[in-house]
Motif scaffolding. Structure first.
Motif, mmCIF file in Angstrom:
data_model
loop_
_atom_site.group_PDB
_atom_site.id
_atom_site.type_symbol
_atom_site.label_atom_id
_atom_site.label_comp_id
_atom_site.label_asym_id
_atom_site.label_seq_id
_atom_site.Cartn_x
_atom_site.Cartn_y
_atom_site.Cartn_z
ATOM 1 N N PRO A 286 0.801 -1.212 0.085
ATOM 2 C CA PRO A 286 -0.019 0.057 0.034
ATOM 3 C C PRO A 286 0.659 1.370 0.041
ATOM 4 C CG PRO A 286 -1.013 -1.669 1.515
ATOM 5 C CD PRO A 286 0.453 -2.097 1.058
ATOM 6 N N LYS A 287 0.630 2.348 -0.878
ATOM 7 C CA LYS A 287 1.190 3.671 -1.239
ATOM 8 C C LYS A 287 0.241 4.727 -1.276
ATOM 9 C CE LYS A 287 5.330 1.252 -0.947
ATOM 10 N NZ LYS A 287 6.220 1.185 0.024
ATOM 11 N N GLY A 288 0.731 5.934 -0.810
ATOM 12 C CA GLY A 288 0.080 6.872 -1.118
ATOM 13 C C GLY A 288 -1.075 7.245 -0.248
ATOM 14 N N GLU A 289 -1.755 8.434 -0.436
ATOM 15 C CA GLU A 289 -2.743 8.695 0.428
ATOM 16 C C GLU A 289 -4.026 7.920 0.686
ATOM 17 O OE1 GLU A 289 -6.021 12.289 1.086
ATOM 18 O OE2 GLU A 289 -4.564 12.537 -0.605
ATOM 19 N N ASN A 290 -4.202 6.862 -0.511
ATOM 20 C CA ASN A 290 -5.372 6.002 -0.492
ATOM 21 C C ASN A 290 -5.091 4.411 -0.214
ATOM 22 O OD1 ASN A 290 -7.250 7.787 -1.302
ATOM 23 N ND2 ASN A 290 -6.679 7.799 -3.190
ATOM 24 N N ALA A 291 -3.476 4.389 0.291
ATOM 25 C CA ALA A 291 -2.936 3.189 0.434
ATOM 26 C C ALA A 291 -3.328 2.086 -0.699
ATOM 27 C CB ALA A 291 -3.295 2.732 1.791
ATOM 28 N N GLU A 292 -2.927 2.570 -1.903
ATOM 29 C CA GLU A 292 -3.462 1.757 -3.025
ATOM 30 C C GLU A 292 -2.003 0.514 -3.262
ATOM 31 O OE1 GLU A 292 -6.048 4.610 -5.903
ATOM 32 O OE2 GLU A 292 -3.701 4.883 -6.182
ATOM 33 N N GLN A 293 -2.551 -0.473 -3.751
ATOM 34 C CA GLN A 293 -1.774 -1.614 -4.120
ATOM 35 C C GLN A 293 -1.727 -1.683 -5.660
ATOM 36 O OE1 GLN A 293 -3.908 -4.034 -1.271
ATOM 37 N NE2 GLN A 293 -1.677 -4.915 -0.656
ATOM 38 N N THR A 294 -0.609 -1.529 -6.269
ATOM 39 C CA THR A 294 -0.760 -1.577 -7.872
ATOM 40 C C THR A 294 -0.351 -2.874 -8.274
ATOM 41 O OG1 THR A 294 0.047 0.667 -7.965
ATOM 42 C CG2 THR A 294 0.293 -0.467 -9.782
ATOM 43 N N LEU A 295 -1.196 -3.461 -9.282
ATOM 44 C CA LEU A 295 -1.036 -4.717 -9.851
ATOM 45 C C LEU A 295 -0.358 -4.396 -11.339
ATOM 46 C CD1 LEU A 295 -1.538 -7.764 -10.095
ATOM 47 C CD2 LEU A 295 -3.657 -7.228 -11.173
ATOM 48 N N ILE A 296 0.658 -5.075 -11.533
ATOM 49 C CA ILE A 296 1.701 -4.732 -12.751
ATOM 50 C C ILE A 296 2.159 -5.961 -13.485
ATOM 51 C CG2 ILE A 296 3.954 -3.785 -13.114
ATOM 52 C CD1 ILE A 296 4.089 -2.488 -10.313
ATOM 53 N N VAL A 297 1.961 -5.879 -14.682
ATOM 54 C CA VAL A 297 2.469 -6.601 -15.784
ATOM 55 C C VAL A 297 3.548 -6.085 -16.547
ATOM 56 C CG1 VAL A 297 1.831 -8.078 -17.920
ATOM 57 C CG2 VAL A 297 0.212 -7.785 -16.267
ATOM 58 N N TRP A 298 4.547 -6.913 -16.479
ATOM 59 C CA TRP A 298 5.829 -6.297 -16.976
ATOM 60 C C TRP A 298 6.596 -7.338 -18.085
ATOM 61 C CZ3 TRP A 298 10.569 -7.116 -13.515
ATOM 62 C CH2 TRP A 298 11.961 -6.494 -14.093
ATOM 63 N N ASP A 299 6.556 -6.625 -19.311
ATOM 64 C CA ASP A 299 7.251 -7.272 -20.502
ATOM 65 C C ASP A 299 8.589 -6.846 -20.461
ATOM 66 O OD1 ASP A 299 8.363 -7.896 -22.920
ATOM 67 O OD2 ASP A 299 6.823 -7.193 -24.028
ATOM 68 N N TYR A 300 9.457 -7.675 -19.882
ATOM 69 C CA TYR A 300 10.766 -7.584 -19.351
ATOM 70 C C TYR A 300 11.586 -7.365 -20.495
ATOM 71 C CZ TYR A 300 11.566 -12.427 -19.507
ATOM 72 O OH TYR A 300 11.778 -13.817 -19.748
ATOM 73 N N ALA A 301 11.534 -8.130 -21.754
ATOM 74 C CA ALA A 301 12.148 -8.160 -22.697
ATOM 75 C C ALA A 301 12.261 -6.857 -23.534
ATOM 76 C CB ALA A 301 11.671 -9.101 -23.845
ATOM 77 N N ALA A 302 10.848 -6.133 -23.706
ATOM 78 C CA ALA A 302 11.014 -4.873 -24.099
ATOM 79 C C ALA A 302 10.978 -3.842 -23.076
ATOM 80 C CB ALA A 302 9.405 -4.721 -24.843
ATOM 81 N N ASN A 303 11.163 -3.981 -21.767
ATOM 82 C CA ASN A 303 11.396 -3.111 -20.822
ATOM 83 C C ASN A 303 10.238 -2.393 -20.669
ATOM 84 O OD1 ASN A 303 12.826 -2.640 -18.392
ATOM 85 N ND2 ASN A 303 13.759 -0.637 -19.560
ATOM 86 N N VAL A 304 8.912 -3.080 -20.627
ATOM 87 C CA VAL A 304 7.435 -2.023 -20.597
ATOM 88 C C VAL A 304 6.771 -2.547 -19.315
ATOM 89 C CG1 VAL A 304 5.259 -1.782 -21.618
ATOM 90 C CG2 VAL A 304 7.866 -1.599 -23.216
ATOM 91 N N ARG A 305 6.496 -1.381 -18.655
ATOM 92 C CA ARG A 305 5.650 -1.759 -17.601
ATOM 93 C C ARG A 305 3.990 -1.432 -17.430
ATOM 94 N NH1 ARG A 305 6.094 0.754 -11.292
ATOM 95 N NH2 ARG A 305 3.940 0.930 -11.038
ATOM 96 N N ILE A 306 3.381 -2.210 -17.343
ATOM 97 C CA ILE A 306 1.771 -1.842 -17.500
ATOM 98 C C ILE A 306 1.246 -2.245 -16.509
ATOM 99 C CG2 ILE A 306 -0.153 -2.493 -18.704
ATOM 100 C CD1 ILE A 306 1.549 -3.669 -21.014
ATOM 101 N N ASP A 307 0.709 -0.811 -15.755
ATOM 102 C CA ASP A 307 -0.226 -0.901 -14.616
ATOM 103 C C ASP A 307 -1.436 -1.398 -14.608
ATOM 104 O OD1 ASP A 307 2.007 -0.119 -13.469
ATOM 105 O OD2 ASP A 307 1.382 2.101 -12.566
#
Length: 360
Positions: A286-307
């Motif tokens: 949990p981060k930030g004012e709303n204690a949000e947990q971010t779910l992330i999919v990461w294309d590590y070969a292309a070095n692209v992060r998708i929230d």
């Protein structure tokens, strides 16, 4: 899946967790199957489907039977059970071997990851030579100590002081089942369930040979095997430094590190590879004012992060019963299951990520 009636305290041996399956084709109906009295909020009852029974609906879980912890192999269709006389932490994909440790010691040193029953029989020993990592022969139902807590003090350059209490945690097998990794932790007097301990990452061959300390002298957190010789791991320092607080690929057994995803991640998460090894799934605390947990999919070969999404977490009074997302893939790599409290109670959710991960 598991179901129970509370979410604001640690379970006891008197608290049953109902194990069931969810019928996706019938309104996501929860269908009870059995119960367990050995579970916690962070890892449940270590339930995992068998991957070596040729498609048979078989799963394993921890339980308390009579006067000790066990692992149960349960056939969903016939209700048949095989009971192993110890709780098993991890089972290799080929199914012939398992590895385990002292769950009572984890409860005494890091509540939330053990089971809440008897105390550690080695509780008065800082690094016993007759307790540690055990190899389990799944066919013979034989358990053998292969690496003790005392043995761990003989490896690495930055070893724990002899007056610190030590324990093992987080065993994970490599894909072929030829070796596994685990965490070695210690503390001079921590408050159980909170920070204050040191961690090293070890790997060892399945027969207990060739133990190697891969990471020491820096914070070590979640990890996942990429292949039989490479581990993805989050390393961190205090205070945080941009040149250390990130994901690394670590070669086994040399320990050589390669930065992965430089500049994409500010926080540690529960990382794991997709079945085809193209994507990495992770999250945040949990981060930030709303204690949000971010779910992330990461294309590590292309070095692209998708929230994929952000999920506000309910506040908790004790870290032992916090609700991390703990994201995990389906077998097709098209859906992700998470735990979350963003709707006011602790529930499991399915998130469709096929738009991201579907083959082109």
């Amino acid at each position: 899946a598991g179901e129970n009636a509370f979410m604001d305290r640690n379970p006891t041996l008197a608290d049953a967790l109902t194990i069931g399956v969810i019928d996706r084709e019938n309104g996501d109906t929860f269908m009870p199957v059995t119960q367990t009295h050995a579970w916690n909020w962070q890892q449940g009852c270590m339930l995992r489907w068998s991957e070596w029974d040729e498609g048979a609906p078989v799963f394993f879980f921890s339980d308390w039977r009579t006067d000790h912890y066990v692992t149960v192999r349960h056939h969903l269709e016939y209700g048949e059970e095989i009971v192993y006389p110890w709780p098993i932490y991890g089972i290799a994909d080929h199914g012939r071997l398992g590895a385990t440790l002292n769950f009572e010691r984890i409860t005494d040193t890091r509540p939330g990851y053990g089971y809440f029953g008897p105390s550690d029989p080695f509780g008065d020993q800082l690094a016993p030579d007759n307790d540690g990592i055990y190899l389990v022969d799944m066919q013979q139902q034989a358990k053998t100590l292969i690496f003790s807590l005392a043995d761990a003090l003989n490896y690495g350059e930055l070893r724990p002081p002899r007056d610190n209490k030590t324990w093992f945690n987080h065993i994970q097998w490599n894909p072929s089942g030829s070796r596994f990794a685990f965490l070695h932790r210690w503390s001079p007097g921590m408050v159980p369930g909170h920070h204050g301990f040191k961690t090293r990452l070890f790997a060892i061959d399945a027969d207990g040979s060739n133990p190697v300390c891969l990471v020491e002298g820096i914070g070590v957190s979640h990890y996942d095997w990429y292949d039989d010789h490479t581990i993805l791991v989050w390393l961190w320092d205090k205070p945080p430094r941009p040149d250390t607080d990130q994901y690394y690929l670590i070669d086994v057994p040399s320990g050589q590190r390669t930065v992965l995803g430089a500049g994409l991640f500010e926080y540690d998460g529960h990382c794991n590879y997709s079945p085809d090894r193209r994507w990495i799934l992770t999250d945040t605390y949990p981060k930030g004012e709303n204690a949000e947990q971010t779910l992330i999919v990461w294309d590590y070969a292309a070095n692209v992060r998708i929230d994929v999404g952000k999920f506000p977490a309910l506040p908790v009074a004790n870290a032992s019963w916090r609700c991390d997302l703990h994201p995990r893939w389906n077998r097709a790599g098209t859906q992700v299951c998470i735990d979350s409290t963003h709707e006011g109670s602790r529930q499991m959710y399915l998130v469709d990520v096929s738009d991201v991960t579907a083959p082109e």
